[in-house]
Design a protein around this motif. Structure first.
Motif, PDB file in Angstrom:
ATOM      1  N   ARG A   9      39.210  32.162  36.641  1.00 48.22           N
ATOM      2  CA  ARG A   9      40.658  32.317  36.420  1.00 48.22           C
ATOM      3  C   ARG A   9      41.145  33.664  36.949  1.00 48.22           C
ATOM      4  N   LEU A  10      40.403  34.712  36.649  1.00 45.80           N
ATOM      5  CA  LEU A  10      40.775  36.042  37.115  1.00 45.80           C
ATOM      6  C   LEU A  10      40.751  36.104  38.639  1.00 45.80           C
ATOM      7  N   LEU A  16      31.808  30.240  29.367  1.00 46.11           N
ATOM      8  CA  LEU A  16      33.124  30.844  29.151  1.00 46.11           C
ATOM      9  C   LEU A  16      33.336  32.048  30.080  1.00 46.11           C
ATOM     10  N   LEU A  17      32.311  32.861  30.264  1.00 45.89           N
ATOM     11  CA  LEU A  17      32.418  33.991  31.196  1.00 45.89           C
ATOM     12  C   LEU A  17      32.675  33.502  32.616  1.00 45.89           C
ATOM     13  N   LEU A  46      36.067  42.567  31.654  1.00 45.86           N
ATOM     14  CA  LEU A  46      35.269  41.366  31.881  1.00 45.86           C
ATOM     15  C   LEU A  46      33.967  41.703  32.602  1.00 45.86           C
ATOM     16  N   ASP A  61      41.702  44.501  31.971  1.00 47.63           N
ATOM     17  CA  ASP A  61      41.106  43.191  31.676  1.00 47.63           C
ATOM     18  C   ASP A  61      39.970  42.875  32.643  1.00 47.63           C
ATOM     19  N   TYR A  85      43.826  34.444  40.046  1.00 49.99           N
ATOM     20  CA  TYR A  85      45.012  35.283  39.866  1.00 49.99           C
ATOM     21  C   TYR A  85      45.027  36.442  40.871  1.00 49.99           C
ATOM     22  N   GLU A 139      31.779  43.229  29.861  1.00 49.68           N
ATOM     23  CA  GLU A 139      31.383  42.188  28.906  1.00 49.68           C
ATOM     24  C   GLU A 139      30.306  41.291  29.512  1.00 49.68           C
ATOM     25  N   THR A 140      30.479  40.934  30.766  1.00 54.85           N
ATOM     26  CA  THR A 140      29.510  40.070  31.444  1.00 54.85           C
ATOM     27  C   THR A 140      28.169  40.776  31.604  1.00 54.85           C
ATOM     28  N   THR A 178      34.136  30.675  33.493  1.00 57.40           N
ATOM     29  CA  THR A 178      35.507  30.161  33.526  1.00 57.40           C
ATOM     30  C   THR A 178      36.522  31.296  33.589  1.00 57.40           C
ATOM     31  N   ARG A 179      36.332  32.305  32.769  1.00 61.17           N
ATOM     32  CA  ARG A 179      37.254  33.448  32.770  1.00 61.17           C
ATOM     33  C   ARG A 179      37.228  34.181  34.112  1.00 61.17           C
ATOM     34  N   SER A 180      36.044  34.313  34.694  1.00 66.04           N
ATOM     35  CA  SER A 180      35.939  35.006  35.986  1.00 66.04           C
ATOM     36  C   SER A 180      36.643  34.210  37.086  1.00 66.04           C
TER      37      SER A 180
END
Length: 175
Positions: free
Chosen positions: A131-132, A124-125, A33, A29, A135, A36-37, A127-129
């Motif tokens: 969150r990752l 969105l990228l 990412l 994942d 974690y 994808e980015t 935000t996802r980064s």
């Protein structure tokens, strides 16, 4: 019984997770990412950025740098953890290299001027980064923290689970 001996008899679920199928998914994942980015920033993102106003374009440029830096730090951490898991690096080597990694890069707030003008896929990228990163940072802290306050917390009389764990430790320590 010494703390070292106690620790060697316990199951470290965090370390098991770091070398499990869950880590393989996290690795896939995370690297996904990154790819994808990169594809977005080199393609649709580049086109979208040319259509932004001056303030939003400046914010986009700054946030793109933060985003790529954040993802490179995460990717570095994932690669080091994978090298440790596969035996390519010793824990000492990995810890030495890990000192160079920062898992606390920030991002602009959603209420900053120009944020609402940024392309939704880009936001969105980001935000996802974030969150990752959160974690991975938590996993890193759980895996490599030298802080023993966690043991004290679980042994506390105020913690019902901790007191039950302490009873189990005591019961099985004499066997």
């Amino acid at each position: 019984m010494s703390k070292l001996l106690e620790r060697s008899n316990t199951i470290n679920f965090i370390e098991r997770k770091a070398s499990s199928a869950a880590f393989k998914k996290l690795y896939a994942d995370g690297m996904g990412l990154v790819e994808e980015t990169a594809a977005y920033l080199d393609g649709d993102g580049r086109t979208a950025a040319k259509q932004l106003g001056r303030v939003a374009a400046t914010l986009y440029a700054a946030e793109s740098m933060r985003l790529t830096t954040r993802l490179m730090q995460i990717a570095s951490w994932l690669l080091l953890q994978r090298a440790l898991n596969s035996g390519e690096m010793s824990r000492e080597q990995m810890m030495s290299e890990k000192q160079k990694i920062r898992l606390d890069t920030s991002s602009a707030k959603a209420d900053v001027v120009g944020w609402n003008e940024l392309p939704d896929p880009f936001k969105l990228l980001v935000t996802r980064s974030l969150r990752l990163q959160t974690y991975v940072h938590r996993l890193d802290r759980d895996l490599f923290s030298e802080d023993e306050t966690v043991d004290e917390e679980y042994a506390s009389d105020e913690n019902p689970v901790g007191s039950q764990l302490e009873l189990l430790r005591t019961a099985f320590a004499h066997r």
